[in-house]
Scaffold this active site. Sequence first.
Site, short mmCIF file in Angstrom:
data_model
loop_
_atom_site.label_atom_id
_atom_site.label_comp_id
_atom_site.label_asym_id
_atom_site.label_seq_id
_atom_site.Cartn_x
_atom_site.Cartn_y
_atom_site.Cartn_z
N ASP A 23 1.11 -1.28 0.10
CA ASP A 23 -0.15 -0.04 0.09
C ASP A 23 1.03 1.38 -0.22
O ASP A 23 2.18 1.07 0.33
CB ASP A 23 -0.85 -0.60 1.31
CG ASP A 23 -1.75 1.39 1.04
OD1 ASP A 23 -2.35 1.56 -0.45
OD2 ASP A 23 -2.14 1.07 2.08
N ASN A 71 -10.37 -3.38 -6.13
CA ASN A 71 -9.70 -2.61 -7.43
C ASN A 71 -10.72 -2.51 -8.45
O ASN A 71 -9.65 -1.11 -8.74
CB ASN A 71 -8.02 -3.19 -7.11
CG ASN A 71 -7.20 -2.88 -6.26
OD1 ASN A 71 -6.24 -3.37 -6.25
ND2 ASN A 71 -7.75 -1.21 -5.55
C1 FPP Z 1 -1.99 0.41 -3.58
O1 FPP Z 1 -1.01 1.11 -3.78
C2 FPP Z 1 -1.24 -0.89 -4.24
C3 FPP Z 1 -1.64 -1.11 -5.17
C4 FPP Z 1 -3.27 -0.96 -5.90
C5 FPP Z 1 -1.35 -2.74 -5.68
C6 FPP Z 1 0.31 -2.86 -5.10
C7 FPP Z 1 0.07 -2.46 -7.29
C8 FPP Z 1 1.49 -3.21 -8.02
C9 FPP Z 1 2.87 -2.90 -6.69
C10 FPP Z 1 1.83 -2.29 -8.63
C11 FPP Z 1 0.71 -3.41 -9.99
C12 FPP Z 1 1.86 -5.15 -9.13
C13 FPP Z 1 2.73 -5.49 -9.68
C14 FPP Z 1 2.69 -7.72 -9.25
C15 FPP Z 1 2.45 -5.74 -11.56
P1 FPP Z 1 -2.71 2.51 -3.91
O2 FPP Z 1 -2.65 3.11 -4.79
O3 FPP Z 1 -4.21 2.49 -3.13
O4 FPP Z 1 -1.13 3.44 -2.38
P2 FPP Z 1 -2.35 4.93 -2.02
O5 FPP Z 1 -2.89 4.09 -0.37
O6 FPP Z 1 -1.05 5.85 -1.57
O7 FPP Z 1 -3.17 5.88 -2.89
#
Ligand code: FPP
Length: 253
Positions: A23, A71
Amino acid sequence: MSQECQVPQDPSQTPRHVAIIMDGNGRWAKQRGLPRIEGHRRGVEAVRTATYAARDLGVKMLTLYAFSAENWNRPKDEVGALMGLLELYLKKELETFVRDKVRLQTIGRIEGLPSGVQRLLAATTAETRHFTDYTLVLALNYGARTEVADAARAYAAALAAGTEKPGDATWECFSKYLYTAGMPDPDLVIRTSGETRVSNFLLMQAAYAEFYFTPVLWPDFSKADLAAAIADFSRRERRYGMTSEQLKPAAAK
Ligand code: FPP
């Protein structure tokens, strides 16, 4: 190995299975005045770092929450970009996983992912399935409640077909119908970015897991951060409902 990357010498104190709620990609980008997708791009780099760091630190299985069933509700552009990154990542990693003997497995409703991603996942999981030392599990289109509902449906079908008997309805029996069938439960669940939620991740399997929350944003999560989480885990006493004295009878005397 640097001082901060030191982990317990006793392998029994090292978690066999670590699961991570990655996250903070969006906040990482926002702090730098960059688009959210840049945070996700750097998040993929952190995925690569964590994959090899976990193995170096003695972990046998690493599960990463890469895309939750919820998501899909994000803006269309962001969902498209995440799927694009996933496709690119899988294209690049296939060779690397084969070279480095990393077994790739997935949990989640894989059939709901774009067909290109599904094809790459099928090829990578097939080509790496015989590796036994270290496994990377990607949770994709994953939600724990959906997993339980899917398992209940499959279990009910097995009951109707007579391959399962109602009298045998134990956890051991039912858990064979979860996406994680055959995988050990996570010992340690880490969430980055300072949030302290479980967000529908491995709700059944984490019943006895230790939880570790760190303010580090996912793109910044390093080997030293993982080592710190493992060191913290190694200091905890897992009692599984028992007492300290039962676990260490000699010390209690
Ligand atoms: C959360 O950050 C992250 C995700 C939506 C999932 C993780 C995705 C990745 C690491 C990239 C793709 C993965 C692979 C394996 C190719 P957020 O966007 O919710 O962060 P925030 O809470 O700060 O907005």
